[in-house]
Design an enzyme around this catalytic site. Structure first.
Site, PDB file in Angstrom:
ATOM      1  N   GLU A  95      -2.247   8.748   8.062  1.00  0.00           N
ATOM      2  CA  GLU A  95      -1.012   8.373   7.915  1.00  0.00           C
ATOM      3  C   GLU A  95      -0.549   9.360   8.952  1.00  0.00           C
ATOM      4  O   GLU A  95       0.892   8.766   9.639  1.00  0.00           O
ATOM      5  CB  GLU A  95      -0.001   9.245   6.721  1.00  0.00           C
TER       6      GLU A  95
ATOM      7  N   ASP B 142       1.059  -0.977  -0.208  1.00  0.00           N
ATOM      8  CA  ASP B 142       0.302  -0.009  -0.129  1.00  0.00           C
ATOM      9  C   ASP B 142       0.985   1.148   0.242  1.00  0.00           C
ATOM     10  O   ASP B 142       2.226   1.053   0.285  1.00  0.00           O
ATOM     11  CB  ASP B 142      -0.812  -0.064   1.370  1.00  0.00           C
ATOM     12  N   SER B 143       0.285   2.569   0.054  1.00  0.00           N
ATOM     13  CA  SER B 143       1.454   3.238  -0.292  1.00  0.00           C
ATOM     14  C   SER B 143       1.396   3.460   1.516  1.00  0.00           C
ATOM     15  O   SER B 143       2.947   4.783   1.602  1.00  0.00           O
ATOM     16  CB  SER B 143      -0.012   4.637  -0.537  1.00  0.00           C
TER      17      SER B 143
ATOM     18  N   CYS C  66     -10.890   3.153   0.111  1.00  0.00           N
ATOM     19  CA  CYS C  66      -9.328   3.584   0.232  1.00  0.00           C
ATOM     20  C   CYS C  66      -9.276   2.377   1.508  1.00  0.00           C
ATOM     21  O   CYS C  66      -9.821   2.553   2.485  1.00  0.00           O
ATOM     22  CB  CYS C  66      -9.231   4.928   0.053  1.00  0.00           C
TER      23      CYS C  66
ATOM     24  N   HIS D 144      -7.121   3.234   3.756  1.00  0.00           N
ATOM     25  CA  HIS D 144      -6.635   3.131   5.028  1.00  0.00           C
ATOM     26  C   HIS D 144      -8.163   3.914   6.174  1.00  0.00           C
ATOM     27  O   HIS D 144      -8.361   4.427   6.625  1.00  0.00           O
ATOM     28  CB  HIS D 144      -5.929   4.760   4.766  1.00  0.00           C
TER      29      HIS D 144
ATOM     30  N   CYS E 145      -3.986  -1.745  -2.060  1.00  0.00           N
ATOM     31  CA  CYS E 145      -4.100   0.054  -2.119  1.00  0.00           C
ATOM     32  C   CYS E 145      -5.338   0.266  -3.297  1.00  0.00           C
ATOM     33  O   CYS E 145      -4.944  -0.408  -4.813  1.00  0.00           O
ATOM     34  CB  CYS E 145      -2.969   0.534  -2.775  1.00  0.00           C
TER      35      CYS E 145
HETATM   36  N1  DGL Z   1      -4.365   3.117   0.800  1.00  0.00           N
HETATM   37  C1  DGL Z   1      -4.152   3.868  -0.528  1.00  0.00           C
HETATM   38  C2  DGL Z   1      -5.951   3.682  -0.904  1.00  0.00           C
HETATM   39  O1  DGL Z   1      -6.574   2.396  -0.794  1.00  0.00           O
HETATM   40  C3  DGL Z   1      -4.104   5.645  -0.800  1.00  0.00           C
HETATM   41  C4  DGL Z   1      -3.561   5.840  -1.527  1.00  0.00           C
HETATM   42  C5  DGL Z   1      -2.939   7.119  -1.214  1.00  0.00           C
HETATM   43  O2  DGL Z   1      -1.697   7.008  -0.636  1.00  0.00           O
HETATM   44  O3  DGL Z   1      -3.545   8.558  -1.629  1.00  0.00           O
HETATM   45  O4  DGL Z   1      -6.607   3.876  -2.067  1.00  0.00           O
END
Ligand code: DGL
Length: 279
Positions: free
Chosen positions: A156, A12-13, A188, A190, A76
């Site tokens: 984050e 993931d990011s 998402c 997150h 992600c």
């Molecule tokens: N968890 C990522 C997603 O599912 C987040 C992406 C981001 O870093 O903006 O889209």
């Protein structure tokens, strides 16, 4: 019974994919896991799609070459919208699963009124990936999408509730409230960490759906179907094989990844390591 002892890779990011990792650890406790959180380059959401696509290829390549993973989960949505799982699988010679299809499956089966919503990053919503995935199901639903820039940054920073998040949520979710959806997919990975705030803003009649559990079920099916499960796939693993290891890699601040990651995921995130890209 030998099975495939290699680890599952996922990325993931940043911290968001830990929602999927949690579901995976719970459903498949015997599987080794290597998680990459690209915290050095988050957020992916506002970045151009070709750039996110390159990241997805780079991380998949890293997981295959450096960690010999047997399967990759794109945990992600933004990355899965920028680089298709089919494209990644073909390029890197490894099965790849994403979070978009499992989430959509859960969404269309949970709704009663047929009015559904998806929230995600600017990249995900702008890509049309969810609109297309919902259309592919053929379900008679009316879909309302909303981008939620800023949510990922709060997570984050470890700020998952409070006035600032609530004020932003009230503003960004206004079109979703207005559309009177009965089910909202958190598109998402997150966002499940913001579920308390989102639920308060939307009210008790809106069901929140995340893709984490459905994705874990997909992984299990793929492991069992392809004889890729470690040992016997959970039924009666040879005690000599030892417990599963879980490695967590971050391209950003390792101390922060360990601290916040453990708070979000749980004790399985005992420590984190750095990651260096070789290309
Ligand atoms: N968890 C990522 C997603 O599912 C987040 C992406 C981001 O870093 O903006 O889209």
């Amino acid at each position: 019974m030998t099975g495939d002892p290699r680890p599952i890779g996922m990325f993931d990011s940043g911290f968001g994919g830990l929602t999927v990792a949690r579901a995976l650890i719970d459903l498949l406790p015997d599987e080794h896991l290597v998680y990459v959180g690209d915290t050095g380059r988050y957020p992916y959401g506002p970045r151009p799609q070709p750039e996110v696509r390159d990241f997805a290829h780079q991380i998949t390549r890293h997981l295959v070459r450096e960690h010999d993973v047997k399967l990759v989960i794109v945990a992600c949505n933004t990355a899965a919208a920028a680089a298709s799982v089919e494209e990644l699988a073909e390029a890197h010679g490894v099965p790849v699963l994403g979070v978009i299809e499992p989430g959509v499956r859960a969404l269309v089966s949970a709704t009663r009124s047929g009015r559904v919503g998806v929230i995600g990053t600017v990249g995900t919503v702008g890509s049309g990936a969810y609109q297309q995935a919902v259309a592919r199901t053929g379900a008679a639903v009316q879909l309302h999408c909303a981008a939620c820039p800023g949510f990922v940054e709060f997570v984050e920073r470890g700020q998952t509730d409070g006035d600032e998040v609530t004020v932003l949520a009230e503003r960004l979710l206004a079109p979703i409230v207005q559309a009177k959806v009965d089910t909202l997919l958190l598109g998402c990975t997150h966002y499940p960490y913001l579920a308390r705030v989102l639920s308060t803003v939307l009210g008790p009649d809106v069901v929140l759906v995340s893709s984490a559990d459905e994705t874990a079920f997909d992984v299990r099916a793929r492991l069992l179907g392809g004889e890729l499960a470690r040992g016997s796939g959970g039924a009666a693993r040879d005690p000599g094989e030892g417990p599963a290891f879980r490695r967590f890699l971050s391209s950003g601040d390792i101390g922060w990844f360990t601290d916040l990651g453990r708070r979000l995921l749980g004790p399985e995130l005992a420590s984190a390591e750095g990651v260096t890209w070789h290309d």
